[in-house]
Write a protein that holds these residues in place. Structure first.
Motif, mmCIF file in Angstrom:
data_model
loop_
_atom_site.group_PDB
_atom_site.id
_atom_site.type_symbol
_atom_site.label_atom_id
_atom_site.label_comp_id
_atom_site.label_asym_id
_atom_site.label_seq_id
_atom_site.Cartn_x
_atom_site.Cartn_y
_atom_site.Cartn_z
ATOM 1 N N UNK A 103 0.851 -1.186 0.000
ATOM 2 C CA UNK A 103 0.000 0.000 0.000
ATOM 3 C C UNK A 103 0.880 1.226 0.000
ATOM 4 N N UNK A 104 0.443 2.221 -0.771
ATOM 5 C CA UNK A 104 1.155 3.487 -0.887
ATOM 6 C C UNK A 104 0.478 4.265 -2.005
ATOM 7 N N UNK A 105 1.120 5.323 -2.475
ATOM 8 C CA UNK A 105 0.688 5.923 -3.737
ATOM 9 C C UNK A 105 1.031 4.929 -4.835
ATOM 10 N N UNK A 106 0.083 4.645 -5.694
ATOM 11 C CA UNK A 106 0.298 3.622 -6.714
ATOM 12 C C UNK A 106 0.873 4.277 -7.966
ATOM 13 N N UNK A 107 2.173 4.536 -7.901
ATOM 14 C CA UNK A 107 2.831 5.193 -9.026
ATOM 15 C C UNK A 107 4.243 4.647 -9.208
ATOM 16 N N UNK A 108 4.939 5.192 -10.190
ATOM 17 C CA UNK A 108 6.288 4.725 -10.517
ATOM 18 C C UNK A 108 7.257 4.910 -9.361
ATOM 19 N N UNK A 143 -2.719 5.633 -17.043
ATOM 20 C CA UNK A 143 -1.610 4.912 -17.674
ATOM 21 C C UNK A 143 -0.991 3.922 -16.694
ATOM 22 N N UNK A 144 -0.730 4.380 -15.480
ATOM 23 C CA UNK A 144 -0.176 3.503 -14.448
ATOM 24 C C UNK A 144 -1.110 2.329 -14.163
ATOM 25 N N UNK A 145 -2.390 2.632 -14.087
ATOM 26 C CA UNK A 145 -3.365 1.595 -13.774
ATOM 27 C C UNK A 145 -3.421 0.545 -14.882
#
Length: 410
Positions: free
Chosen positions: A233-238, A272-274
């Protein structure tokens, strides 16, 4: 009583402004025991409406934090400081100068608890000052930073938020701007919540120990048993390695000889990340349960029952996610970026591998997943970790460390 001026913006934010703002609030409210606090809201506050700012300022005053009277005068003319979008980026320095000139500073020392604006430097012409950083102020080694960005962002010029925007911001804006400000308006100290953020910026400074704290309520979830899943869990990014997680899970499957569920919590950075994440999940036929953004109690329950937090982060100044996982009784495998190494090295429950080494991360994950509950509990209850958790279980300890640094330089 000694007067301490606090220069900051996010105390007036009407929405959650991240872990740095939590640190700032918890520390400053405790510093009132030693100092007469005067709050100077910095220029980024003017993105909010006048009504919101007045209401938030009055709320703070009711909590015993005095707001500089000049701020209410600034509100009458706030439209010229209220910039958004590209203008906010281009003219932030100029607005910080103008706002700083409007304040009458009558304190013994100025302090910025979570550096988010240029104002502290310009107000620093009127009194001695110090500041705390949570993530690197800038990246000193631009070439190394570029190589890392290209690896965890990927070379994709279509997103508008790729490696090139971060690199250009650091190289053409943040690094030269802060280098100049640090030279022209030299602070009496720079502090950081971890040694890692100072290293990345190439700066010398004080390390706040402990740099952050967790809610001691989390300790009640420990030792309640484990279930067969790993969590992220966290910000779901690069920045947090979201696209590497499916690759790592695939390797874990091969090493275990079976599937194990991954539970993911948080919000995706963008579409895009998703899409990229779910494309890999489908390609590798992974068992993934996505819970989205969950409330605190539910998050605590999910993390505490997981066998492992997998955390391939590339950008962190301390990592509250790692700290809270440990408090909840769950071991961690993480990339060894400077912040992670400087805070968590030496703890058996945090397995640190080289950044981008997915194979080693999967191997360490497999070892923990293969443990039984008793073995995990023994690891999570050794005296070294419990002592670490005691130190980090109270914001009083963080505030005391900050207080000593301020008094040292005052």
């Amino acid at each position: 009583m000694v007067k301490l001026g606090i220069v900051y913006n996010n105390f007036l934010s009407p929405q959650f402004a991240g872990g740095g703002s939590v640190h700032a609030y918890e520390v400053v409210t405790r510093l009132r025991k030693t100092f007469d606090i005067v709050y100077y809201p910095s220029s980024p506050v003017f993105i909010w409406s006048k009504d919101v700012l007045e209401r938030r300022a009055k709320d703070l005053e009711r909590q015993g934090i005095k707001v500089a009277p000049d701020f209410y005068t600034l509100l009458d003319d706030m439209e010229k400081y209220r910039l958004t979008g590209v203008k906010r980026f281009l003219y932030a320095d100029r607005i910080a100068k103008e706002v700083s000139e409007k304040y009458t500073v009558d304190v013994d020392f100025l302090y910025e608890p979570d550096h988010t604006s240029f104002d502290i430097f310009y107000l620093g012409r009127k009194a001695k000052f110090g500041l705390t950083i949570h993530e690197p102020l800038f990246y000193a080694n631009s070439i190394r930073y570029l190589r890392r960005l290209m690896k965890f962002y990927g070379i994709n010029l279509s997103t508008g938020r790729g490696f090139y925007t971060r690199f250009l911001y650091n190289t053409l804006y943040a690094k030269p701007k802060y280098t100049r400000l640090l030279k022209e308006y030299k602070p009496t100290f720079i502090a950081s919540v971890s040694k890692g953020s100072l290293e990345e910026s190439g700066l010398q400074g004080e390390v706040i120990v402990p740099g952050n704290a967790f809610d001691p309520e989390l300790l009640k979830y420990r030792n309640r048993g484990k279930e067969e899943y790993v969590v992220f869990w966290s910000r779901l990014n690069n920045d947090k390695g979201i696209h590497e997680i499916p690759d790592i899970m695939k390797i874990i499957y091969s090493k275990l000889g079976r599937k194990i569920k991954l539970v993911v919590m948080g919000k995706f950075f963008d579409k895009y990340n998703e899409r990229r994440f779910w494309s890999k999940v489908k390609k590798y036929d992974l068992d993934v349960e996505y819970l989205g953004f969950v409330e605190r109690k539910r998050l605590n329950e999910v993390v505490s029952k997981a066998k492992l937090l997998i955390y391939p982060t590339h950008v962190d100044g301390f990592s509250l996610a790692v700290l809270e996982a440990l408090a909840l009784g769950t071991p961690v495998v993480a990339y060894g970026i400077p912040a992670i190494r400087s805070v968590y090295s030496g703890l058996e429950a945090v397995k640190i591998v080289e950044e981008f080494d997915k194979e080693s991360m999967a191997l360490e994950s497999k070892k923990i997943i293969s443990m039984n509950e008793r073995e995990i509990e023994d690891m999570m209850n050794n005296e070294t970790l419990l002592s670490f958790l005691r130190l980090h279980s109270s914001w009083d300890n963080v505030a005391e460390s900050v207080r000593k640094i301020i008094l040292k330089y005052m």
